[in-house]
Scaffold this active site. Structure first.
Site, short mmCIF file in Angstrom:
data_model
loop_
_atom_site.label_atom_id
_atom_site.label_comp_id
_atom_site.label_asym_id
_atom_site.label_seq_id
_atom_site.Cartn_x
_atom_site.Cartn_y
_atom_site.Cartn_z
N GLU A 232 5.85 9.61 5.83
CA GLU A 232 4.99 9.16 4.74
C GLU A 232 4.42 10.42 4.11
O GLU A 232 3.37 10.91 4.51
CB GLU A 232 3.89 8.24 5.29
N ASP B 216 -5.13 1.08 4.96
CA ASP B 216 -4.34 0.70 3.79
C ASP B 216 -3.20 -0.18 4.29
O ASP B 216 -2.12 0.29 4.64
CB ASP B 216 -3.81 1.97 3.10
#
Length: 361
Positions: free
Chosen positions: A147, A55
């Protein structure tokens, strides 16, 4: 503003009552512990990390945010919570961090150490395997990076672990990366749903067997849990409403585990309300934004969809008002209980419960 975005989870009798409470509490703690073990075990699967690292929107946003904030990181001590493969820790050293404590709850920590050694950063990055709530750091940190975001922002309930590190180990003048998070809601229309439901009506023509009775059941199944995918911007039928705006330097664990917010949405055009879509943005110091909005590039988070069982018709300026509550499930805190109550132009109240579990489709 520079933006990285996306398109694309109860003693005599009183004593007995007290004993029951203790037993129930122990049982709940056991279930929670079992789920934690399953959760951390899942993160030993290389496929999850492959998806996240592939990603590019996500990973480049973090890389850019860390390097752009080098003046706040250079010569400082960093905690990387949920370090995974350690890539954020490496970014922090590249930005000049004096020391990084890479905290990883799963046995993937062994691989994290290999990544650190391969990048010749073992003198700057110390990998610590353990739950964030349990680890002991040798010193206070200047920066907490993580994250932690899940589907609909809160799925997997990792944020409380990050806040635990912040409250226990971050200096008073420390910084959080990211520093804020916003959750949005909007109504959407999905014409494909009618086609999927009508498949059951076509069985009579195809096979001479009537299955119209399956339509209601199919719709109930569809609207039981959450769905994750990227939707087209034209399927969103109102401007988004900001449900939650978190200052990650100040927000408390209670505030992120007990979300209750009202919303009001004004529709444009004529269509059917298929359900509600959630997406989020997180922001870093220096005006770097990572967004999972349906209006730009996809990320692995996509958007999170909650279908309604009955699809009311809406038109220009139809007002949809309601309330969303979002909490960790009591027995499996990594999963979420989502309740959405809403009215269309002040009509009858529609109430719907959704269970966000590993069965997200």
């Amino acid at each position: 503003m520079e933006e990285f975005s996306c398109k694309r989870k109860k003693l005599d009798s009183n004593f007995e009552d007290s004993a029951s409470v203790k037993e129930n509490g122990e049982e709940q703690a056991k279930k929670s512990g079992n789920q934690d073990r399953e959760y951390f075990q899942s993160y030993t699967d290389v496929g999850i990390h492959e998806e996240m690292l592939n990603d590019a929107v996500r990973t480049n946003a973090y890389r850019y945010a860390i390097l752009k904030n080098y003046e706040k990181i250079r010569g400082k001590v960093v905690a990387d919570v949920g370090a995974g493969t350690g890539i954020l820790s490496v970014f922090c050293v590249q930005a000049g961090a004096k020391k990084v404590y890479a905290i990883e709850g799963s046995s993937l920590a062994e691989q994290t150490r290999l990544v650190v050694e391969e990048n010749k950063m073992a003198d700057r990055i110390t990998v610590i395997q353990g739950k964030a709530e349990d680890v002991t750091l040798p010193e206070k940190v200047d920066v907490v990076v993580s994250e932690w975001m899940g589907y609909a922002l809160f799925y997997e309930s990792m944020l409380p672990s990050v806040l635990c590190i912040r409250d226990r180990w971050m200096k008073e003048d420390g910084i959080m990366l990211p520093s804020s998070a916003v959750l949005y809601i909007a109504p959407f229309s999905d014409e494909e749903i009618s086609e999927r439901i009508e498949v059951w009506g076509s069985m009579k023509d195809k096979y001479k067997v009537s299955m119209d009775c399956m339509k209601t059941y199919a719709k109930q199944c569809l609207s039981y849990g959450a769905h994750v995918r990227c939707i087209c911007p034209e399927d969103v039928i109102s401007h988004a409403y900001q449900l939650v705006n978190l200052d990650l330097n100040k927000v408390t664990v209670h505030e992120v585990t007990n979300i209750q917010r009202k919303f009001e949405l004004s529709c444009f055009g004529s269509s059917r309300l298929s359900g509600f879509v959630l997406w989020f943005t997180v922001s870093f110091p220096g005006n770097v934004v990572l967004s999972t909005s349906p209006y730009s590039q996809a990320t692995h988070w996509g958007q999170t969809l909650f279908y309604v069982e009955k699809e009311p018709e809406v038109k220009q300026d139809t007002v949809i008002s309601g309330k969303l509550s979002l909490r960790p499930n009591q027995q499996k805190p990594r999963f979420l209980d989502v309740n959405i109550n809403f009215q269309v132009d002040g009509g009858g109240v529609h109430q719907k419960y959704y269970y966000m579990s590993d069965n997200i489709t």
